[in-house]
Each structure stands twice: as C-alpha cells, then as structure tokens.
Design a protein around this motif. Structure first.
Motif, PDB file in Angstrom:
ATOM      1  N   ARG A  49      87.209  27.078  49.560  1.00  0.00           N
ATOM      2  CA  ARG A  49      85.747  27.206  49.661  1.00  0.00           C
ATOM      3  C   ARG A  49      85.339  28.676  49.742  1.00  0.00           C
ATOM      4  O   ARG A  49      84.303  29.079  49.189  1.00  0.00           O
ATOM      5  CB  ARG A  49      85.229  26.418  50.869  1.00  0.00           C
ATOM      6  N   LYS A  52      78.615  29.669  51.234  1.00  0.00           N
ATOM      7  CA  LYS A  52      78.643  29.905  52.672  1.00  0.00           C
ATOM      8  C   LYS A  52      78.357  31.388  52.907  1.00  0.00           C
ATOM      9  O   LYS A  52      79.259  32.204  53.148  1.00  0.00           O
ATOM     10  CB  LYS A  52      80.000  29.470  53.259  1.00  0.00           C
ATOM     11  N   GLU A  99      71.067  18.465  54.977  1.00  0.00           N
ATOM     12  CA  GLU A  99      72.149  18.598  55.967  1.00  0.00           C
ATOM     13  C   GLU A  99      71.566  19.104  57.268  1.00  0.00           C
ATOM     14  O   GLU A  99      70.349  19.193  57.430  1.00  0.00           O
ATOM     15  CB  GLU A  99      73.229  19.543  55.425  1.00  0.00           C
ATOM     16  N   ALA A 154      73.551  23.675  60.822  1.00  0.00           N
ATOM     17  CA  ALA A 154      74.930  24.187  60.861  1.00  0.00           C
ATOM     18  C   ALA A 154      75.937  23.034  60.815  1.00  0.00           C
ATOM     19  O   ALA A 154      77.005  23.110  61.429  1.00  0.00           O
ATOM     20  CB  ALA A 154      75.142  25.032  62.111  1.00  0.00           C
ATOM     21  N   SER A 155      75.584  21.977  60.104  1.00  0.00           N
ATOM     22  CA  SER A 155      76.475  20.808  60.036  1.00  0.00           C
ATOM     23  C   SER A 155      76.073  19.935  58.848  1.00  0.00           C
ATOM     24  O   SER A 155      75.018  20.139  58.261  1.00  0.00           O
ATOM     25  CB  SER A 155      76.343  19.974  61.322  1.00  0.00           C
ATOM     26  N   GLY A 209      80.944  20.308  53.617  1.00  0.00           N
ATOM     27  CA  GLY A 209      81.792  20.654  54.753  1.00  0.00           C
ATOM     28  C   GLY A 209      83.223  20.205  54.555  1.00  0.00           C
ATOM     29  O   GLY A 209      83.503  19.214  53.873  1.00  0.00           O
ATOM     30  N   ILE A 210      84.141  20.928  55.166  1.00  0.00           N
ATOM     31  CA  ILE A 210      85.541  20.513  55.170  1.00  0.00           C
ATOM     32  C   ILE A 210      85.634  19.212  55.987  1.00  0.00           C
ATOM     33  O   ILE A 210      86.365  18.287  55.635  1.00  0.00           O
ATOM     34  CB  ILE A 210      86.436  21.622  55.769  1.00  0.00           C
ATOM     35  N   THR A 211      84.863  19.141  57.066  1.00  0.00           N
ATOM     36  CA  THR A 211      84.837  17.917  57.885  1.00  0.00           C
ATOM     37  C   THR A 211      84.219  16.753  57.099  1.00  0.00           C
ATOM     38  O   THR A 211      84.697  15.621  57.191  1.00  0.00           O
ATOM     39  CB  THR A 211      84.012  18.169  59.174  1.00  0.00           C
ATOM     40  N   SER A 225      83.261  21.657  61.592  1.00  0.00           N
ATOM     41  CA  SER A 225      84.598  22.022  62.062  1.00  0.00           C
ATOM     42  C   SER A 225      84.632  22.189  63.569  1.00  0.00           C
ATOM     43  O   SER A 225      85.650  21.911  64.195  1.00  0.00           O
ATOM     44  CB  SER A 225      85.048  23.324  61.407  1.00  0.00           C
TER      45      SER A 225
END
Ligand code: PMP
Length: 287
Positions: free
Chosen positions: A50, A150, A182, A185-186, A208-210, A246
């Motif tokens: 990313r 990002k 979104e 910050a998530s 997100g990676i999550t 994350s």
C-alpha cells in the motif's frame, strides 16, 4: 526512544528535518501505520504494497525496495523496549536544494525524499471498550477525491475526527452523496439481516489492511458478505455498525448521532469477527 531518519537510527530528540521539507510546507508525502504484536509486524507485506501504491499516487519514487524496508522496520522494532508497537513509516518529497525557490508548488529538482520512522506503544481497544461499544457521529465527507492515497496531508480527516471528539465519541462516519465512505481514521462495516457489508474499494476510501483481513475472514468462515455501495438509509437502519483499523481492530459502534445502532449494544457478528481476528492474528504471529 530510537527513531529512524534518512539512513540513521537516533534518539527522537536528535531527529531533525528542515523547515523547508515538502512534508512540512505542503503536506507532500505519504505514510503507513504497521501494527506490531510481540515485536513481530502484522501484514507488513501488505502495508509495504500500500505504501508503494501511495507513492505511485503522488509520483514519488520509492526510496527502498521491499527487502530494505523490511530490514529497516525490523531493526526499528528491535530497538524499542515495548513489545506491541505501532510503527509509523513516513516518506515526504524532501527539501529543495541549491538555487531553487524555498517554497514552490512544482516538484523540486533532485530532492532526496525524507524517510522517517518511529514506533509507539500499540494501544488497541480495551476489553471494557469492546464490551460496551463506542459512539460515533456522522458528517459529510468533504475530503479530496484521492482518499485511496494514504497521504500525510490529513487536515480534512483531522477536522472530521475532531467532530467526534467534541461529541465525546470515538469516530466520525462519513457520507458522500448519500453513500457511506469510511471513518475519519478507519473503515466502516455495516451488518443488516445477518449480511456483512462494506463499501467497495475506490478512490473515495482508503482500503484498510484490516478491511481486507475482515473480508478474508468472512469468506473463509462462510459469513454472508457483500462489497457494494451502502446508502445512508442502510447505515442508519443497520443492525450493527463497526469501525476497523490496524490500531482499533474491530470495534462496534453502538450509537450514531445519539441514536442507538440496532439494539444499542455490540452485535453478535462483531464479537464473532473480533474472535476470528484475534485467533487469526495469533496464528500469523506463531507461523
Ligand atoms: N481509512 C482511513 C482514512 C484511515 O486513516 C485508516 C487507518 N489508517 C483506515 C481507513 C484503516 O486502515 P488500516 O486497517 O490499514 O489501519
């Protein structure tokens, strides 16, 4: 605390960058935030991928290959005296050199990028916070159209996130043209009638990676899920609403703009997904 700046590990107090750095003057740079459990980075490959996408998005050459990044991150982690960490990697377009104007929008010529990394203790949601859930407020998503990058220029996110702080809540859920994007910050997930839903990756959200892990776990465990545009009506009528990142991992939002979400308590799918996520993390960390 040891940080990394442009080729050197050094104490935080000694890490200095020029006031003319493009990151300082223009917010001209990108970053990553990598969670570290028991001194092992989680999903580092994905974070570095990313980072590459963000660098491509701002037309900045990656100063390191994957092996070099991995080596730097591992060294930084080893130098901290705490085990669970949040590692921030930041790359800016650097400082103009020589006879160039001190402040000028176009990319400077021959500027070396500034590479800065630091680690801080990872603070995930407490058991009490998970059990109670959190509140959120909604706001119009007034950010630019490249939210997939990002970028360190986070002024809109900062202002949006502060709206939830002012309301003593944990996140701001953003809507653009009547559709969920979104959190400030998530990423935000919605559950309706047992179906987990997420907005599709696009230029309007940071994937997100999550977010990816949650969707992988849903697929692996036969949880019905849909990746598609989600309307404001669906958000406000949701049985469950989650924020994921994350650092926050999977956290149930139980109140939106003062109104209860579903039953007003963390829903069954949130706790199930949190359990799957914790197990997955432990498996990856043991591997
Ligand atoms: N969207 C935004 C705007 C974020 O700042 C974050 C947190 N970095 C996320 C989504 C979640 O991304 P991740 O799961 O990679 O932490």
């Amino acid at each position: 605390m040891s940080v990394y700046l442009n080729g050197r590990f050094l104490p935080l107090a000694e890490a200095k960058v020029s006031v003319l750095d493009r990151g300082f003057l223009f917010g001209d740079g990108v970053y990553e935030m990598v969670p570290v459990y028991s001194k092992r980075p989680f999903r580092l490959k994905e974070h570095l991928r990313r980072l590459q996408a963000s660098l491509d998005g701002i037309r900045l050459a990656n100063p390191h290959n994957e092996a070099e990044w991995r080596d730097l991150v591992v060294k930084l982690i080893a130098q901290q005296d705490f085990a669970d960490q949040s590692v921030c990697v930041q790359v800016t377009r650097g400082t103009p050199s020589g006879a160039q104007p001190l402040r000028d929008h176009p990319f400077p010529r021959n500027a070396a990028p500034t590479v800065f990394m630091f680690a801080q203790p990872l603070v995930t949601a407490s058991a009490a916070q998970k059990a109670a859930g959190v509140c959120a407020v909604s706001a119009v998503d007034n950010r630019w159209q490249r939210c997939d990058i990002k970028a360190i220029s986070l002024l809109a996110n900062v202002l949006l996130r502060q709206q939830s702080v002012d309301a003593a809540c944990a996140e701001t859920v953003m809507l653009r043209n009547g559709f969920l994007t979104e959190g400030a910050a998530s990423n935000i997930f919605v559950v309706n009638d047992g179906v987990l839903m997420a907005p599709p990756p696009s230029n309007l959200i940071l994937t997100g990676i999550t977010y990816d892990v949650v969707l992988e776990l849903a697929a692996a465990h036969g949880i019905p899920h849909e990746v598609r545009p989600i309307s404001e009506v669906e958000v406000r009528g949701a049985d469950e609403l989650w924020m994921t990142s994350s650092t926050r991992e999977i956290l149930a939002i139980v109140k939106l703009d003062g109104a209860p979400v579903g039953a007003g308590v963390p829903g069954p799918l949130a706790s199930r997904m949190d359990g799957l996520y914790q197990t997955f993390k432990q498996q990856v960390m043991r591997a």
